[in-house]
Design a protein around this motif. Sequence first.
Motif, PDB file in Angstrom:
ATOM      1  N   ALA A 151      -3.994  44.160 -53.390  1.00 43.27           N
ATOM      2  CA  ALA A 151      -3.576  43.388 -52.218  1.00 43.27           C
ATOM      3  C   ALA A 151      -4.301  42.059 -52.095  1.00 43.27           C
ATOM      4  O   ALA A 151      -3.740  41.086 -51.560  1.00 43.27           O
ATOM      5  N   ARG A 183       3.407  45.827 -56.475  1.00 44.30           N
ATOM      6  CA  ARG A 183       3.703  47.245 -56.576  1.00 44.30           C
ATOM      7  C   ARG A 183       2.663  47.899 -57.487  1.00 44.30           C
ATOM      8  O   ARG A 183       2.281  47.356 -58.511  1.00 44.30           O
ATOM      9  N   GLU A 232      -0.430  54.782 -54.709  1.00 43.54           N
ATOM     10  CA  GLU A 232       0.863  54.743 -54.055  1.00 43.54           C
ATOM     11  C   GLU A 232       1.538  53.395 -54.322  1.00 43.54           C
ATOM     12  O   GLU A 232       0.848  52.362 -54.413  1.00 43.54           O
ATOM     13  N   PRO A 233       2.873  53.390 -54.477  1.00 44.59           N
ATOM     14  CA  PRO A 233       3.571  52.140 -54.834  1.00 44.59           C
ATOM     15  C   PRO A 233       3.298  51.000 -53.860  1.00 44.59           C
ATOM     16  O   PRO A 233       3.194  49.840 -54.264  1.00 44.59           O
ATOM     17  N   GLU A 234       3.204  51.291 -52.544  1.00 45.06           N
ATOM     18  CA  GLU A 234       3.002  50.227 -51.552  1.00 45.06           C
ATOM     19  C   GLU A 234       1.587  49.645 -51.584  1.00 45.06           C
ATOM     20  O   GLU A 234       1.325  48.572 -51.048  1.00 45.06           O
ATOM     21  N   GLY A 235       0.673  50.382 -52.173  1.00 48.78           N
ATOM     22  CA  GLY A 235      -0.709  49.910 -52.246  1.00 48.78           C
ATOM     23  C   GLY A 235      -1.672  51.051 -52.498  1.00 48.78           C
ATOM     24  O   GLY A 235      -1.424  52.199 -52.103  1.00 48.78           O
ATOM     25  N   GLY A 291      -1.568  39.650 -48.747  1.00 47.95           N
ATOM     26  CA  GLY A 291      -2.043  41.013 -48.909  1.00 47.95           C
ATOM     27  C   GLY A 291      -3.216  41.306 -47.972  1.00 47.95           C
ATOM     28  O   GLY A 291      -3.968  40.400 -47.597  1.00 47.95           O
ATOM     29  N   ARG A 342      -7.027  51.417 -47.440  1.00 47.73           N
ATOM     30  CA  ARG A 342      -5.577  51.318 -47.672  1.00 47.73           C
ATOM     31  C   ARG A 342      -5.204  49.851 -47.867  1.00 47.73           C
ATOM     32  O   ARG A 342      -5.516  48.997 -47.034  1.00 47.73           O
ATOM     33  N   GLU A 343      -4.494  49.592 -48.985  1.00 50.21           N
ATOM     34  CA  GLU A 343      -4.037  48.237 -49.298  1.00 50.21           C
ATOM     35  C   GLU A 343      -2.551  48.125 -48.981  1.00 50.21           C
ATOM     36  O   GLU A 343      -1.778  49.084 -49.151  1.00 50.21           O
ATOM     37  N   SER A 344      -2.138  46.923 -48.560  1.00 49.56           N
ATOM     38  CA  SER A 344      -0.716  46.670 -48.283  1.00 49.56           C
ATOM     39  C   SER A 344      -0.412  45.194 -48.528  1.00 49.56           C
ATOM     40  O   SER A 344      -1.314  44.353 -48.497  1.00 49.56           O
ATOM     41  N   GLY A 345       0.892  44.905 -48.803  1.00 48.97           N
ATOM     42  CA  GLY A 345       1.306  43.520 -48.997  1.00 48.97           C
ATOM     43  C   GLY A 345       0.990  42.977 -50.365  1.00 48.97           C
ATOM     44  O   GLY A 345       1.169  41.777 -50.619  1.00 48.97           O
TER      45      GLY A 345
END
Length: 487
Positions: A406, A439, A470-473, A412, A433-436
């Motif tokens: 991210a 993939r 996980e694919p989203e992060g 991210g 938890r990572e997001s943005g």
Amino acid sequence: MSLDEIAELRRRLAEAEDTIRAIRQGDVDALVVGQQGETQVFEIGGGTDAYHAFMEVMNVGAAAIDQSGRILYANANLTSALGLTQNSVQGSLISEVAPMEVAEAVDHLLVPPLLGPLSTQVDFKRDGETVHYILAATPFQLSTTPAVAITFTDVTDRVRAEATEQSERAARAVIASANEAVLVCDRDGIITHANAAAHALFNGDPLGMEFAQAVPLQLPNATGLMQAEDIVFMAIQGTAVQGVEAHAPNAPKVKDFLVSAAPLRIGNDAISGCVVTMVDLSQRKEAEKQQLLLMRELDHRVKNTLALVLSISSRTLHHEDTLEGFQKAFTGRIEALAATHNLLAENSWTNLKIDDVVQSELAPFTSGVAGRLVTRDLDRLMAPRAAIAFGLVVHELATNAAKYGALSVTGGRVSVQSVPQPDGEGRFVVEWRESGGPRVEPPVRKGFGHTVIARSLQYSPTGGAEIAFEPEGLVCRISLPIEDLHN
């Protein structure tokens, strides 16, 4: 000189002054002088022989002086006190034969009008020592000559006794006000004085006891050759003893002391005893123990840190293909270790907040960009060993996020928060938890960073970390050892 002797001296002086006054006023025809059955009769008339004879039997120095300061007659006691002979002073001015201090005092008494009686005290040197006299002057008529009768009373012993008493009072006041224990012993080693601090060392009153008996001391650094009584004996013999560490096993409170002893001399007299001081070493001993404990703890931490650095170096070298890659990875991990050490040093190696460690490790990756790092519910405190391990885990996650996750793209973000666990689980979990970001795909092979994350907290059964790609992060759930957490 005792108080009784001083009182007797004053009585005699008063009698002499009264007698001279009576002679001057013509109230006396004759004097009877003597003791134990032997008496002499002196007729007081117009001549001076009887008056001279009376002056010679006086116990104090006496002189008849005219108003110009010329000596008409001086008795033997006075000339002896001044170190002169009677023939040398007869007819001389007082300023010519007497010490300057005496002459000035007499001149002061002769200042008109001579109403008398007048008195003053004078001090002067005789045979190298200061002596003290009281001069009393009374006007009278010697035959047809107006004169002044002056008596010289030696009060040197009284003055010295008063000075000694004053010195003793001052010494007692100093001893009483001293914070450390002070004891005074006589030449036999018997305690004669002890201040309040000294009394606190004993279960009873030490006065009248031998020092070694009242204060049983052990001298651990003296190899058994020196005992408590030797300290006092050496001081009484004239040798000062400075700063001997001693242990008092029977003392009710303080046990460790720094003992010193010095000879006791009053004025220029011989040694009359000794003064012993005992300084409380309990705080210093406690500080020494604390310092030793800290040194051992520092030694332990340094060894652990060096071992950790060696392990990081070896494992990093094993997983990197190039020298440049090794240098970059190794430097980053050492900097992460140093960041946590800095936090611990600022907090005197006490517990750290989980949030402080997260913010410190992520600062190089998120500084200047708002919103890229979100933390919640990370106020729990953790012990130093948990902080070091957790800091390394967060560093590896941040480095991976900056390379592949991210933090490698704009927009991210990373959230770090505690995750509630079911009752009875006995675990405290922090979720990364990572997001943005891009993939996520599971890696083909696991590098040393994955090992650091998985193993760093496994020194405890309740510690460890699990990574989910996980694919989203990337998600990492970090279990912190329960025994190293504090509210």
